[in-house]
Design an enzyme around this catalytic site. Structure first.
Site, PDB file in Angstrom:
ATOM      1  N   CYS A 108       1.755  -0.295   5.945  1.00 26.37           N
ATOM      2  CA  CYS A 108       2.227   0.053   7.276  1.00 26.37           C
ATOM      3  C   CYS A 108       1.815  -1.014   8.292  1.00 26.37           C
ATOM      4  CB  CYS A 108       1.725   1.445   7.644  1.00 26.37           C
ATOM      5  SG  CYS A 108       2.636   2.200   9.020  1.00 26.37           S
ATOM      6  N   HIS A 229       2.967   4.734   2.397  1.00 22.81           N
ATOM      7  CA  HIS A 229       1.518   4.968   2.293  1.00 22.81           C
ATOM      8  C   HIS A 229       1.120   5.561   0.937  1.00 22.81           C
ATOM      9  CE1 HIS A 229       0.256   4.453   6.582  1.00 22.81           C
ATOM     10  NE2 HIS A 229       1.526   4.729   6.812  1.00 22.81           N
ATOM     11  N   GLU A 231      -1.802   5.580  -0.325  1.00 16.71           N
ATOM     12  CA  GLU A 231      -3.132   6.190  -0.177  1.00 16.71           C
ATOM     13  C   GLU A 231      -3.052   7.610   0.364  1.00 16.71           C
ATOM     14  OE1 GLU A 231      -2.332   4.839   3.989  1.00 16.71           O
ATOM     15  OE2 GLU A 231      -1.791   4.202   1.958  1.00 16.71           O
TER      16      GLU A 231
END
Length: 266
Positions: A108, A229, A231
Site C-alpha cells: 500500500c 494487504h 498481512e
C-alpha cells in the site's frame, strides 16, 4: 501439519518492519513475519535517520501501509523525501538493495514508496483511483508467476485479499515493465469461475490499474511492491470469503511469508 511445523523454527533471520509518521499496519506486518519464524524489529524512520547503519543488520525490509505524513504532498511523497534528502540513509538503502541476500516488501503506502524510489524504473506511477475515492474491499487476485522468492509453488492461485487505498492505480505500465514482473493481477468472475481478462471492470479492479496490475516484482525477483494487504489476511479467520478453498486451515497468504523465511534459511 503446516501450523505446528512453522511454530517450532529456531533459525530466525532478521527483518525490519519500517514505518513513518502516519503509517499503520505495522503491528499486523510484524505479526505475520514473527509467526513464520523471523526475528522482527519494528523501526521508525526517525531511528533510521539517526542510525542509517541499522539496515546492515537485516535480511529483509517491509514498508507498511497507511498515510505517511498524511499524504499531504501526495501518497508516500513525504516518506520518499525523508529518505532521498538524507544522504547517508539513502546510501544505506542503496547498499541494501544491491546485496544479493536481501529482500523487500512494500504494501500500500509502502508500495507507493517503492515505486517512487525508482525500483521499477522512472516511468511507472501510482495515481488516484478511477472512482475518485478511497477503496476498501476484499478483492480477488491471481498470482501470475512463481519464479521468485515470494510466490514459490503459488502460480495461478486465485484468491481474495484486502485492499484499502486512495491512490492505487498503476499507470505507464509499458514495455519497460516485463510480463515476468507483473506477478499479481486483479481478476473478475465469469459465471462460477474467475478469469484474467484484459479489461477487469470496477469494482473487481478497484482502482482502474492498467493491465489489472495489483503488484509487481523487481527484475531479480527479490523486491515486491503490491497495493493489497497480505498481512491483513494471513490468518484463516481474517478471510471473509474463501470460495473453492473452503476447506483450508491456513490462509494462502501465510505461504507467501513462509516462502520468504525458507529462502532466508536455505
Amino acid at each position: 501439519m503446516f501450523l505446528s511445523r512453522i511454530n517450532v523454527k529456531h533459525n530466525k533471520p532478521c527483518i525490519a518492519v519500517i514505518r513513518d509518521e502516519g503509517s499503520n499496519g505495522d503491528k499486523e506486518m510484524c505479526a505475520a513475519f514473527k509467526y513464520v519464524g523471523f526475528d522482527v524489529s519494528n523501526i521508525s524512520m526517525n531511528e533510521l535517520i539517526k542510525t542509517p547503519q541499522l539496515l546492515r543488520n537485516f535480511r529483509g525490509i517491509a514498508y507498511v501501509g497507511g498515510f505517511s505524513h498524511g499524504d499531504t504532498f501526495g501518497a508516500s511523497h513525504g516518506w520518499y523525501i525523508s529518505i532521498k534528502n538524507n544522504i547517508n540513509l539513502s546510501d544505506e538503502f542503496e547498499k541494501f538493495m544491491f546485496r544479493k541476500d536481501t529482500f523487500s516488501l512494500g504494501v500500500c503506502n509502502g508500495c507507493q514508496l517503492m515505486v517512487k524510489m525508482g525500483i521499477y524504473g522512472s516511468k511507472l506511477k501510482l495515481v488516484e483511483n478511477d472512482s475518485k475515492r478511497f477503496e476498501s474491499r476484499y478483492s480477488i487476485v491471481q498470482i501470475r508467476n512463481q519464479n521468485n522468492i515470494f510466490f514459490k509453488n503459488m502460480k495461478n492461485m486465485v484468491f481474495g485479499i484486502w485492499v484499502a487505498h486512495g491512490e492505487g492505480k498503476f499507470i505507464n505500465v509499458d514495455d519497460t515493465i516485463h510480463e515476468y514482473q507483473k506477478v499479481l493481477k486483479y481478476v473478475q468472475p465469469t459465471g462460477s469461475d474467475y478469469i484474467n481478462i484484459d479489461n477487469v471492470t470496477y469494482p473487481y479492479n478497484p482502482n482502474g490499474s492498467q493491465d489489472n496490475l495489483a503488484g509487481l516484482l523487481s527484475l531479480n525477483g527479490r523486491h515486491l511492491a503490491l497495493m493489497p494487504h497480505p498481512e491483513r489476511c494471513f490468518m484463516e479467520w481474517q478471510l471473509p470469503y474463501k470460495g473453492s478453498y473452503d476447506n483450508i486451515k491456513n490462509s494462502p497468504w501465510l505461504m507467501m511469508f513462509n516462502n520468504l523465511y525458507e529462502w532466508c534459511v536455505e
